[in-house]
Enzyme design. Structure first.
Site, PDB file in Angstrom:
ATOM      1  N   ASN A  29       0.848  -1.196   0.000  1.00 26.18           N
ATOM      2  CA  ASN A  29       0.000   0.000   0.000  1.00 26.18           C
ATOM      3  C   ASN A  29       0.883   1.247   0.000  1.00 26.18           C
ATOM      4  O   ASN A  29       1.433   1.622   1.027  1.00 26.18           O
ATOM      5  CB  ASN A  29      -0.894  -0.035   1.252  1.00 26.18           C
ATOM      6  CG  ASN A  29      -1.789   1.180   1.349  1.00 26.18           C
ATOM      7  OD1 ASN A  29      -1.904   1.960   0.394  1.00 26.18           O
ATOM      8  ND2 ASN A  29      -2.431   1.349   2.496  1.00 26.18           N
ATOM      9  N   LYS A  31      -0.071   4.233  -0.420  1.00 22.82           N
ATOM     10  CA  LYS A  31      -0.779   5.411   0.128  1.00 22.82           C
ATOM     11  C   LYS A  31      -0.590   6.623  -0.798  1.00 22.82           C
ATOM     12  O   LYS A  31      -0.674   6.467  -2.000  1.00 22.82           O
ATOM     13  CB  LYS A  31      -0.324   5.675   1.555  1.00 22.82           C
ATOM     14  CG  LYS A  31      -0.386   4.425   2.439  1.00 22.82           C
ATOM     15  CD  LYS A  31      -0.163   4.734   3.874  1.00 22.82           C
ATOM     16  CE  LYS A  31      -0.098   3.435   4.663  1.00 22.82           C
ATOM     17  NZ  LYS A  31      -0.141   3.644   6.092  1.00 22.82           N
ATOM     18  N   HIS A 121      -9.605   0.817   4.736  1.00 18.34           N
ATOM     19  CA  HIS A 121      -8.322   0.961   5.446  1.00 18.34           C
ATOM     20  C   HIS A 121      -8.526   1.918   6.627  1.00 18.34           C
ATOM     21  O   HIS A 121      -9.340   2.844   6.558  1.00 18.34           O
ATOM     22  CB  HIS A 121      -7.264   1.512   4.475  1.00 18.34           C
ATOM     23  CG  HIS A 121      -5.897   1.564   5.069  1.00 18.34           C
ATOM     24  ND1 HIS A 121      -5.481   2.611   5.853  1.00 18.34           N
ATOM     25  CD2 HIS A 121      -4.864   0.682   5.021  1.00 18.34           C
ATOM     26  CE1 HIS A 121      -4.232   2.374   6.254  1.00 18.34           C
ATOM     27  NE2 HIS A 121      -3.850   1.205   5.768  1.00 18.34           N
ATOM     28  N   GLU A 193      -5.267  -5.267  10.925  1.00 27.66           N
ATOM     29  CA  GLU A 193      -4.267  -4.212  11.125  1.00 27.66           C
ATOM     30  C   GLU A 193      -4.616  -3.403  12.371  1.00 27.66           C
ATOM     31  O   GLU A 193      -5.415  -2.458  12.302  1.00 27.66           O
ATOM     32  CB  GLU A 193      -4.263  -3.256   9.932  1.00 27.66           C
ATOM     33  CG  GLU A 193      -3.971  -3.900   8.602  1.00 27.66           C
ATOM     34  CD  GLU A 193      -3.517  -2.858   7.587  1.00 27.66           C
ATOM     35  OE1 GLU A 193      -2.347  -2.886   7.224  1.00 27.66           O
ATOM     36  OE2 GLU A 193      -4.323  -2.022   7.189  1.00 27.66           O
ATOM     37  N   GLY A 199       2.419   2.055  10.976  1.00 28.68           N
ATOM     38  CA  GLY A 199       3.366   3.167  10.895  1.00 28.68           C
ATOM     39  C   GLY A 199       4.137   3.425  12.185  1.00 28.68           C
ATOM     40  O   GLY A 199       4.856   4.424  12.284  1.00 28.68           O
ATOM     41  N   SER A 239       3.483  -2.269  10.459  1.00 28.49           N
ATOM     42  CA  SER A 239       4.929  -2.203  10.679  1.00 28.49           C
ATOM     43  C   SER A 239       5.681  -3.486  10.320  1.00 28.49           C
ATOM     44  O   SER A 239       6.661  -3.830  10.963  1.00 28.49           O
ATOM     45  CB  SER A 239       5.229  -1.803  12.129  1.00 28.49           C
ATOM     46  OG  SER A 239       4.743  -0.501  12.371  1.00 28.49           O
TER      47      SER A 239
HETATM   48  C1  PEP Z   1      -0.884   0.106   6.393  1.00 30.03           C
HETATM   49  O1  PEP Z   1      -1.068   1.314   6.369  1.00 30.03           O
HETATM   50  O2  PEP Z   1      -1.733  -0.672   5.928  1.00 30.03           O
HETATM   51  C2  PEP Z   1       0.341  -0.413   6.984  1.00 30.03           C
HETATM   52  C3  PEP Z   1       0.400  -1.671   7.298  1.00 30.03           C
HETATM   53  O3  PEP Z   1       1.371   0.493   7.155  1.00 30.03           O
HETATM   54  P1  PEP Z   1       2.814   0.197   7.809  1.00 30.03           P
HETATM   55  O4  PEP Z   1       3.345  -1.039   7.161  1.00 30.03           O
HETATM   56  O5  PEP Z   1       3.601   1.428   7.476  1.00 30.03           O
HETATM   57  O6  PEP Z   1       2.589   0.014   9.268  1.00 30.03           O
END
Ligand code: PEP
Length: 279
Positions: A29, A31, A121, A193, A199, A239
């Site tokens: 992703n 973003k 999301h 998630e 993040g 993460s």
């Molecule tokens: C996300 O935004 O779906 C995500 C998993 O981000 P990150 O890997 O940066 O935590």
């Protein structure tokens, strides 16, 4: 970029990870990145370079890039014909066409070979206030256009141990809604998630994810039956990087990652890819 005939896609789809009848889902992703054509070109070139040696035998891994929608055409031109990559949309409209300013029709996504969509999301739940009804309308529109929905679920408690029954119920309700809304779907991809892990640089603990996955699995089995649980694919996001993915891969029933930050670093993704293959 090497172009491989369409039969290769069939081979990819027929391979699977030990715990799942489906290929391992590696969702990237991006973003709101990159934000200029120049940076996009740098990122795409890096991706192609780092995936050159692993692209052809892709060992049951389905890598899906979710770029900013304005760059779909370019990403399709450079990665869409590459056997290691599929394309996804970060969001889609529940409507086909009409007076819906700012939205992207699932029919238009079909024109760019978009095969996956992220639904609800956490950033859309927070900033766009996507309600359960908004999300389900998107799941249906997506499935109606043969775009595989990836339902994002997660709670906002700040630590693994702070999760309460009410948080778990929210997760299970989201899973139930997808299954009930699209009972004929051959595959239900659910990305767990936890909001606090996204993040933050710190994924949820192995024990925590294991417990959540078992809870979802048992719930789907007892509520919807064996046939449905066979179609469920559980993905973790929050993460994930090349340092922690090996340990995360030990989680029973885990059959995918959804990756934000690290997806902008093609070398990390190539490392994660190799770790998945060798685990
Ligand atoms: C996300 O935004 O779906 C995500 C998993 O981000 P990150 O890997 O940066 O935590």
């Amino acid at each position: 970029v090497e172009i491989v005939p369409l039969e290769s896609y069939e081979n990819i789809m027929n391979q699977s990870m030990p715990d799942s009848p489906f290929p391992f889902f590696l969702g990237l992703n991006w973003k709101l990145n990159p934000n200029t054509i120049k940076d996009l070109e740098i990122l795409l070139t890096n991706y192609v370079d780092h995936h050159r040696e692993i692209a052809i035998d892709n060992d049951g891994i389905e890598t899906v890039v979710f770029p900013p929608v304005i760059y779909l055409q370019q990403v399709y031109a450079q990665l869409g014909t590459h056997p290691a990559f599929h394309l996804g949309a970060q969001d889609l409209s529940p409507h086909d066409k009409g007076s819906f300013t700012g939205q992207v029709s699932p029919a238009s996504l079909n024109d760019f070979e978009v095969r996956y969509s992220l639904i609800g999301h956490s950033e859309l739940r927070e900033f766009k206030k996507h309600s359960p009804e908004d999300r389900i309308a998107r799941v249906k529109a997506s499935a109606d256009h043969q775009i595989q929905p990836v339902m994002c679920i997660g709670h906002v408690s700040t630590k693994d141990k702070d999760i309460h029954e009410v948080d778990i119920q929210i997760l299970l309700d989201d899973v139930d809604r997808v299954i009930t809304a699209t009972p004929q779907q051959p595959r239900f991809i659910v990305a767990y998630e936890p909001v606090w892990a996204i993040g933050s640089g710190k994924p949820a603990s192995i024990e925590h994810i294991t417990e959540i996955f078992s809870t979802i699995h048992e719930h789907v089995l007892s509520t919807h039956g064996q046939d449905t649980v066979n179609r469920l694919q559980l993905v973790y996001g929050g993460s994930v990087n090349d340092q922690n993915c090996q340990e995360l891969l030990t989680i029973p029933r885990l059959s995918g990652f959804l990756i934000g930050g690290a997806s902008l670093k093609p070398l990390q993704i190539a490392n994660i890819y190799k770790t998945i293959i060798s685990s």
